[in-house]
Design a protein around this motif. Structure first.
Motif, PDB file in Angstrom:
ATOM      1  N   LEU A 152      -4.538 -38.233 -19.237  1.00 37.83           N
ATOM      2  CA  LEU A 152      -3.530 -38.861 -18.383  1.00 37.83           C
ATOM      3  C   LEU A 152      -3.048 -37.853 -17.346  1.00 37.83           C
ATOM      4  O   LEU A 152      -2.906 -36.666 -17.646  1.00 37.83           O
ATOM      5  CB  LEU A 152      -2.356 -39.364 -19.217  1.00 37.83           C
ATOM      6  CG  LEU A 152      -1.267 -40.150 -18.473  1.00 37.83           C
ATOM      7  CD1 LEU A 152      -0.755 -41.313 -19.333  1.00 37.83           C
ATOM      8  CD2 LEU A 152      -0.094 -39.236 -18.100  1.00 37.83           C
ATOM      9  N   VAL A 153      -2.806 -38.347 -16.126  1.00 37.50           N
ATOM     10  CA  VAL A 153      -2.311 -37.512 -15.035  1.00 37.50           C
ATOM     11  C   VAL A 153      -0.931 -37.990 -14.625  1.00 37.50           C
ATOM     12  O   VAL A 153      -0.733 -39.178 -14.339  1.00 37.50           O
ATOM     13  CB  VAL A 153      -3.258 -37.563 -13.813  1.00 37.50           C
ATOM     14  CG1 VAL A 153      -2.712 -36.695 -12.678  1.00 37.50           C
ATOM     15  CG2 VAL A 153      -4.659 -37.110 -14.204  1.00 37.50           C
ATOM     16  N   LEU A 154       0.040 -37.066 -14.631  1.00 33.17           N
ATOM     17  CA  LEU A 154       1.352 -37.319 -14.036  1.00 33.17           C
ATOM     18  C   LEU A 154       1.261 -36.848 -12.598  1.00 33.17           C
ATOM     19  O   LEU A 154       1.110 -35.649 -12.348  1.00 33.17           O
ATOM     20  CB  LEU A 154       2.441 -36.544 -14.766  1.00 33.17           C
ATOM     21  CG  LEU A 154       2.930 -37.063 -16.100  1.00 33.17           C
ATOM     22  CD1 LEU A 154       3.987 -36.119 -16.662  1.00 33.17           C
ATOM     23  CD2 LEU A 154       3.492 -38.461 -15.971  1.00 33.17           C
ATOM     24  N   LEU A 155       1.360 -37.763 -11.652  1.00 33.59           N
ATOM     25  CA  LEU A 155       1.024 -37.455 -10.266  1.00 33.59           C
ATOM     26  C   LEU A 155       2.213 -37.674  -9.338  1.00 33.59           C
ATOM     27  O   LEU A 155       2.678 -38.804  -9.156  1.00 33.59           O
ATOM     28  CB  LEU A 155      -0.148 -38.340  -9.822  1.00 33.59           C
ATOM     29  CG  LEU A 155      -0.656 -38.168  -8.407  1.00 33.59           C
ATOM     30  CD1 LEU A 155      -1.176 -36.753  -8.172  1.00 33.59           C
ATOM     31  CD2 LEU A 155      -1.760 -39.181  -8.115  1.00 33.59           C
ATOM     32  N   ASP A 156       2.690 -36.590  -8.743  1.00 35.97           N
ATOM     33  CA  ASP A 156       3.759 -36.688  -7.753  1.00 35.97           C
ATOM     34  C   ASP A 156       3.171 -37.273  -6.466  1.00 35.97           C
ATOM     35  O   ASP A 156       2.130 -36.815  -5.983  1.00 35.97           O
ATOM     36  CB  ASP A 156       4.340 -35.292  -7.487  1.00 35.97           C
ATOM     37  CG  ASP A 156       5.463 -35.313  -6.464  1.00 35.97           C
ATOM     38  OD1 ASP A 156       6.098 -36.373  -6.298  1.00 35.97           O
ATOM     39  OD2 ASP A 156       5.694 -34.271  -5.832  1.00 35.97           O
ATOM     40  N   LEU A 157       3.834 -38.284  -5.921  1.00 32.47           N
ATOM     41  CA  LEU A 157       3.306 -38.907  -4.705  1.00 32.47           C
ATOM     42  C   LEU A 157       3.601 -38.097  -3.450  1.00 32.47           C
ATOM     43  O   LEU A 157       2.901 -38.229  -2.453  1.00 32.47           O
ATOM     44  CB  LEU A 157       3.875 -40.322  -4.536  1.00 32.47           C
ATOM     45  CG  LEU A 157       3.351 -41.371  -5.504  1.00 32.47           C
ATOM     46  CD1 LEU A 157       3.773 -42.756  -5.044  1.00 32.47           C
ATOM     47  CD2 LEU A 157       1.843 -41.311  -5.644  1.00 32.47           C
ATOM     48  N   ARG A 158       4.648 -37.292  -3.471  1.00 30.53           N
ATOM     49  CA  ARG A 158       5.037 -36.543  -2.276  1.00 30.53           C
ATOM     50  C   ARG A 158       4.509 -35.116  -2.357  1.00 30.53           C
ATOM     51  O   ARG A 158       5.226 -34.175  -2.612  1.00 30.53           O
ATOM     52  CB  ARG A 158       6.552 -36.554  -2.108  1.00 30.53           C
ATOM     53  CG  ARG A 158       7.115 -37.920  -1.778  1.00 30.53           C
ATOM     54  CD  ARG A 158       6.499 -38.488  -0.520  1.00 30.53           C
ATOM     55  NE  ARG A 158       7.112 -39.762  -0.134  1.00 30.53           N
ATOM     56  CZ  ARG A 158       6.660 -40.528   0.826  1.00 30.53           C
ATOM     57  NH1 ARG A 158       5.595 -40.155   1.512  1.00 30.53           N
ATOM     58  NH2 ARG A 158       7.254 -41.664   1.120  1.00 30.53           N
ATOM     59  N   MET A 159       3.191 -35.002  -2.152  1.00 29.85           N
ATOM     60  CA  MET A 159       2.555 -33.690  -2.182  1.00 29.85           C
ATOM     61  C   MET A 159       2.272 -33.239  -0.749  1.00 29.85           C
ATOM     62  O   MET A 159       1.910 -34.051   0.109  1.00 29.85           O
ATOM     63  CB  MET A 159       1.236 -33.774  -2.944  1.00 29.85           C
ATOM     64  CG  MET A 159       1.375 -34.211  -4.377  1.00 29.85           C
ATOM     65  SD  MET A 159       1.785 -32.844  -5.470  1.00 29.85           S
ATOM     66  CE  MET A 159       0.239 -31.958  -5.465  1.00 29.85           C
ATOM     67  N   PRO A 160       2.405 -31.942  -0.465  1.00 33.19           N
ATOM     68  CA  PRO A 160       2.038 -31.450   0.870  1.00 33.19           C
ATOM     69  C   PRO A 160       0.524 -31.492   1.037  1.00 33.19           C
ATOM     70  O   PRO A 160      -0.225 -31.429   0.069  1.00 33.19           O
ATOM     71  CB  PRO A 160       2.549 -30.006   0.854  1.00 33.19           C
ATOM     72  CG  PRO A 160       2.558 -29.623  -0.586  1.00 33.19           C
ATOM     73  CD  PRO A 160       2.898 -30.872  -1.343  1.00 33.19           C
ATOM     74  N   GLY A 161       0.080 -31.613   2.288  1.00 37.11           N
ATOM     75  CA  GLY A 161      -1.363 -31.692   2.521  1.00 37.11           C
ATOM     76  C   GLY A 161      -1.872 -33.051   2.097  1.00 37.11           C
ATOM     77  O   GLY A 161      -1.420 -34.089   2.581  1.00 37.11           O
TER      78      GLY A 161
END
Length: 246
Positions: A51-60
């Motif tokens: 499972l991946v916890l993924l922040d939507l507001r990533m730079p790049g």
């Protein structure tokens, strides 16, 4: 469910990554961290991730692009971590195949519950009872529901074409298709579908039903713009047609 699953926390803020990682390790999970999409890909390519916890507001490269890449390359569960005012991003993320979302800042106990829920749905391979054949039911045998040119395997939680190839589904897509296939030829409201297919607790995201229906139609309909399997019923909801006309 084993709690030795491998969780990948993807967030450019080190403090948040470390907070999530420490909490999840205390609850028996293996945890890796990634502060960028590049590092995320290296981890995904090197070790299995559940499972991946993924922040939507990533730079790049932002989280939405990363969600698309993850869904194309892995069957890991995806939980998006979003700000409270990012409703549009949540919808887009669900359309790209994410399994769930949680607002930031979040209660760690809620985060743990959502992780367990997604893992439970994605890993469940328990034998399913045969769907009873009866008036209006689709063809079912041994926990399989057949419709059109597809077979929904309830025990293995997967959708197959008649030639045996697997049609990729997220856990939430499978749950919704399962609800439709086991209640064929009857109108189901969004509230009923949320009860049948949405098991992540209070405050269900009503819009997610429409998002998932759209995604499923792209996978099972000959012409998604003119659906014959999952039909929209005006002022009613949706109806799964078990034996659509060719």
């Amino acid at each position: 469910m084993s709690e030795e699953a491998h969780i990948l926390v993807v967030d450019d803020e080190a403090e948040i990554r470390e907070m999530f990682a420490e909490y999840l390790r205390r609850h028996g999970f293996r945890v890796s961290e990634a502060g960028s999409g590049e590092i995320m890909r290296r981890v995904i390519d090197s070790v299995p991730v559940d499972l991946v916890l993924l922040d939507l507001r990533m730079p790049g490269e932002d989280g939405l692009s990363l969600a698309r890449a993850l869904r194309a390359s892995t069957d890991a569960g995806i939980i998006m971590v979003t700000a409270v005012d990012e409703a549009v991003d949540r919808v887009i993320g669900l359309e790209m195949g994410a399994d769930d979302y949680i607002g930031k800042p979040c209660d760690l106990r809620e985060l743990l519950a959502r992780i367990k829920s997604v893992l439970r749905r994605r890993r469940a391979a328990r034998p399913a009872a045969t769907v009873p054949a009866g008036p209006g039911k689709g063809t079912a045998d041994g926990g399989r529901v057949r419709f059109g040119t597809f077979v929904l395997d309830l025990g293995m939680r997967r959708l197959l074409r008649r030639d045996g190839t697997v049609v990729p589904l997220t856990a939430m897509e499978f749950d919704l298709l399962h609800a439709f296939a086991t209640h064929p030829n009857r109108v189901l409201t969004r509230d009923q579908l949320l009860d049948l297919a949405h098991k992540r607790g209070p405050e269900p995201f009503d819009r997610s039903i429409d998002v998932r229906v759209t995604r499923i139609r792209r996978k099972i309909e000959v012409d998604p713009a003119k659906p014959q399997v999952i039909k929209t019923v005006r002022n009613g909801g949706y109806m799964f047609v078990s034996n659509p006309e060719a």
